[in-house]
Design an enzyme around this catalytic site. Structure first.
Site, PDB file in Angstrom:
ATOM      1  N   GLY A  98       0.844  -1.205   0.000  1.00  0.00           N
ATOM      2  CA  GLY A  98       0.000   0.000   0.000  1.00  0.00           C
ATOM      3  C   GLY A  98       0.873   1.246   0.000  1.00  0.00           C
ATOM      4  N   HIS A  99       1.862   1.265   0.909  1.00  0.00           N
ATOM      5  CA  HIS A  99       2.793   2.397   0.963  1.00  0.00           C
ATOM      6  C   HIS A  99       3.576   2.497  -0.351  1.00  0.00           C
ATOM      7  CE1 HIS A  99       2.661   1.224   5.408  1.00  0.00           C
ATOM      8  NE2 HIS A  99       2.236   2.473   5.432  1.00  0.00           N
ATOM      9  N   GLN A 103      -0.680  11.278  17.596  1.00  0.00           N
ATOM     10  CA  GLN A 103      -1.921  10.784  17.006  1.00  0.00           C
ATOM     11  C   GLN A 103      -2.421   9.500  17.660  1.00  0.00           C
ATOM     12  OE1 GLN A 103      -0.028  10.283  13.019  1.00  0.00           O
ATOM     13  NE2 GLN A 103      -1.354   8.500  12.857  1.00  0.00           N
ATOM     14  N   ASP A 139      -7.278   5.318   4.509  1.00  0.00           N
ATOM     15  CA  ASP A 139      -7.554   6.174   5.676  1.00  0.00           C
ATOM     16  C   ASP A 139      -8.372   7.363   5.186  1.00  0.00           C
ATOM     17  OD1 ASP A 139      -5.728   4.905   7.864  1.00  0.00           O
ATOM     18  OD2 ASP A 139      -4.551   4.956   6.034  1.00  0.00           O
ATOM     19  N   VAL A 195      -4.811  -0.437  -1.594  1.00  0.00           N
ATOM     20  CA  VAL A 195      -4.230  -1.687  -2.090  1.00  0.00           C
ATOM     21  C   VAL A 195      -4.662  -2.812  -1.150  1.00  0.00           C
ATOM     22  CG1 VAL A 195      -2.076  -2.901  -2.604  1.00  0.00           C
ATOM     23  CG2 VAL A 195      -2.286  -0.454  -3.093  1.00  0.00           C
TER      24      VAL A 195
HETATM   25  P1  AMP Z   1       0.545   4.779   7.731  1.00  0.00           P
HETATM   26  O1  AMP Z   1       1.956   4.293   7.694  1.00  0.00           O
HETATM   27  O2  AMP Z   1      -0.424   3.732   8.159  1.00  0.00           O
HETATM   28  O3  AMP Z   1       0.399   6.088   8.443  1.00  0.00           O
HETATM   29  O4  AMP Z   1       0.154   5.063   6.210  1.00  0.00           O
HETATM   30  C1  AMP Z   1       0.891   5.965   5.426  1.00  0.00           C
HETATM   31  C2  AMP Z   1       0.136   6.250   4.176  1.00  0.00           C
HETATM   32  O5  AMP Z   1      -0.082   5.042   3.451  1.00  0.00           O
HETATM   33  C3  AMP Z   1      -1.254   6.852   4.440  1.00  0.00           C
HETATM   34  O6  AMP Z   1      -1.516   7.854   3.477  1.00  0.00           O
HETATM   35  C4  AMP Z   1      -2.160   5.670   4.256  1.00  0.00           C
HETATM   36  O7  AMP Z   1      -3.471   6.019   3.877  1.00  0.00           O
HETATM   37  C5  AMP Z   1      -1.456   4.924   3.142  1.00  0.00           C
HETATM   38  N1  AMP Z   1      -1.864   3.529   3.127  1.00  0.00           N
HETATM   39  C6  AMP Z   1      -1.846   2.664   4.173  1.00  0.00           C
HETATM   40  N2  AMP Z   1      -2.348   1.475   3.799  1.00  0.00           N
HETATM   41  C7  AMP Z   1      -2.694   1.596   2.495  1.00  0.00           C
HETATM   42  C8  AMP Z   1      -3.290   0.717   1.531  1.00  0.00           C
HETATM   43  N3  AMP Z   1      -3.621  -0.534   1.849  1.00  0.00           N
HETATM   44  N4  AMP Z   1      -3.491   1.180   0.287  1.00  0.00           N
HETATM   45  C9  AMP Z   1      -3.163   2.455  -0.036  1.00  0.00           C
HETATM   46  N5  AMP Z   1      -2.599   3.328   0.820  1.00  0.00           N
HETATM   47  C10 AMP Z   1      -2.374   2.909   2.067  1.00  0.00           C
END
Ligand code: AMP
Length: 283
Positions: free
Chosen positions: A36-37, A61, A152, A178
Site C-alpha cells: 500500500g505504501h 496521534q 484512511d 491496495v
Molecule cells: P501509515 O503508515 O499507516 O500512516 O500510512 C501511510 C500512508 O499510506 C497513508 O496515506 C495511508 O493512507 C497509506 N496507506 C496505508 N495502507 C494503504 C493501503 N492498503 N493502500 C493504499 N494506501 C495505504
C-alpha cells in the site's frame, strides 16, 4: 537513496537536489511498510523529479499509549525496501526532532465535524495529532505533491481541509486502497493478527462489497443494521462503528437522495487489533 534523521540534513540535501524548480513528491508514513505504501511511492516517482518518504511513528496521534508502544517498527527493513523501490530520500527523525521541548506545533484549524465523527469519536485527539505532524512534515519537506491512501479516508478528508484552510502550497493526491488477494486492505496492523484473526479479517471487505450491491435497494438504516449483523455472525469480529456518509463532508446520510456521494466507513476489532476500511457505494 539518502537517509536522514535531522531536519538540517534533509533540508541541506533538498536545497541541492530540488534546485531549479524540480518537483518534490512526498509520502509520509509510520513505517512497517507494505505494498500500500509502495503504491504511493511509485505514483510519486512517476509524477515528480524527487521522491521523499518519511517514517515517523507519531506519538501525538495515538490516544492509546499501549497502541503506540505496540506499533510495529522495522526501520532497517523499510529502508532496504524503499531503496529497492527507487525512493530518493528517506527521512526518519526521532520524536524530539519533530517535537522539540517547549515548541508547540498545534494546528489552528477548525475541522467542523471532520475530526469528531467515526475515527474522531473513538480516537479523541487523533486527527489533531495527524494534522500536527503532517503540517510539520510539509514545512520541513516543502513538497510539490503529497500522497495519501484512501484506505484512511477520513484522514484524507482532514488533510484536504487543513491544506485548504491554511492555504498550504501542496497538491494532495489521493491513492486507491491496495488489498491482499482475499480483499483485506493492507495495513501495518495486519501483521499483528493471529492466524485465526487473519483468516476472519477478509469478512470486513466482503461485507462492504455486499453493502454496495444492496445500496439504494433498502433504506440506509436497514443496510447498516444488516451489515453489522453480518459481521457479528463471526465471533471474533466486533464492529466499533459503521457509517454511511457523504464522501466530502462526512455527514451521515439518512437516505439515498445523494447516492452518488455515499461512502461506507467501518472500524472493526479483531481481539485488540482494530482495522478500518471503506467503500464507495455507487461507482
Ligand atoms: P501509515 O503508515 O499507516 O500512516 O500510512 C501511510 C500512508 O499510506 C497513508 O496515506 C495511508 O493512507 C497509506 N496507506 C496505508 N495502507 C494503504 C493501503 N492498503 N493502500 C493504499 N494506501 C495505504
Amino acid at each position: 537513496m539518502n537517509q536522514f534523521s535531522t531536519i538540517r540534513e534533509i533540508q541541506e540535501c533538498l536545497a541541492i537536489m530540488a534546485g531549479e524548480g524540480r518537483s518534490i513528491g512526498f509520502v509520509p508514513t509510520m513505517g512497517a511498510l507494505h505494498q500500500g505504501h509502495i503504491s504511493l511511492l511509485m505514483r510519486s516517482r512517476m509524477e515528480n523529479d524527487i521522491t521523499v518518504c518519511s517514517i515517523f511513528v507519531n506519538p501525538t496521534q495515538f490516544n492509546n499509549p499501549a497502541d503506540l508502544k505496540k506499533y510495529p517498527r522495522s526501520l532497517t527493513q523499510d529502508a532496504k525496501l524503499l531503496m529497492e523501490c527507487g525512493c530518493d530520500i528517506l527521512f526518519a527523525p526521532d520524536v524530539p526532532e519533530i517535537y522539540p521541548e517547549g515548541e508547540s506545533h498545534e494546528v489552528d484549524v477548525d475541522f467542523g465535524i471532520l475530526d469528531k465523527v467515526m475515527e474522531g469519536k473513538f480516537r479523541p485527539g487523533h486527527f489533531r495529532g495527524v494534522a500536527m505532524v503532517v503540517n510539520r512534515l510539509f514545512t520541513i519537506v516543502n513538497p510539490t505533491r503529497a500522497y495519501f491512501g484512501k484506505k484512511d479516508f477520513q484522514q484524507l478528508a482532514v488533510i484536504l481541509h487543513m491544506v485548504n484552510a491554511l492555504k498550504l502550497p501542496v497538491k494532495i493526491i489521493a491513492c486507491e486502497t491496495v488489498r491482499e488477494a482475499d480483499g483485506l486492505a493492507m495495513s501495518s496492523r495486519n501483521m499483528r493478527l493471529t492466524i485465526a484473526e487473519r483468516n476472519l479479517a477478509p469478512v470486513i471487505y466482503q461485507v462492504l462489497l455486499k453493502m454496495r450491491e444492496r445500496s439504494g435497494k433498502i433504506p440506509v438504516r436497514e443496510l447498516k443494521e444488516w451489515a453489522i449483523k453480518k459481521i457479528h455472525e463471526h465471533p471474533g469480529l466486533r464492529v466499533e462503528y459503521l457509517e454511511i456518509c457523504d464522501k466530502a463532508s462526512l455527514f451521515p446520510m439518512g437516505n439515498w437522495f445523494q447516492r452518488k456521494r455515499s461512502m461506507a466507513l467501518i472500524a472493526v476489532f479483531l481481539g485488540d487489533i482494530r482495522l478500518i476500511d471503506n467503500i464507495e457505494l455507487f461507482l
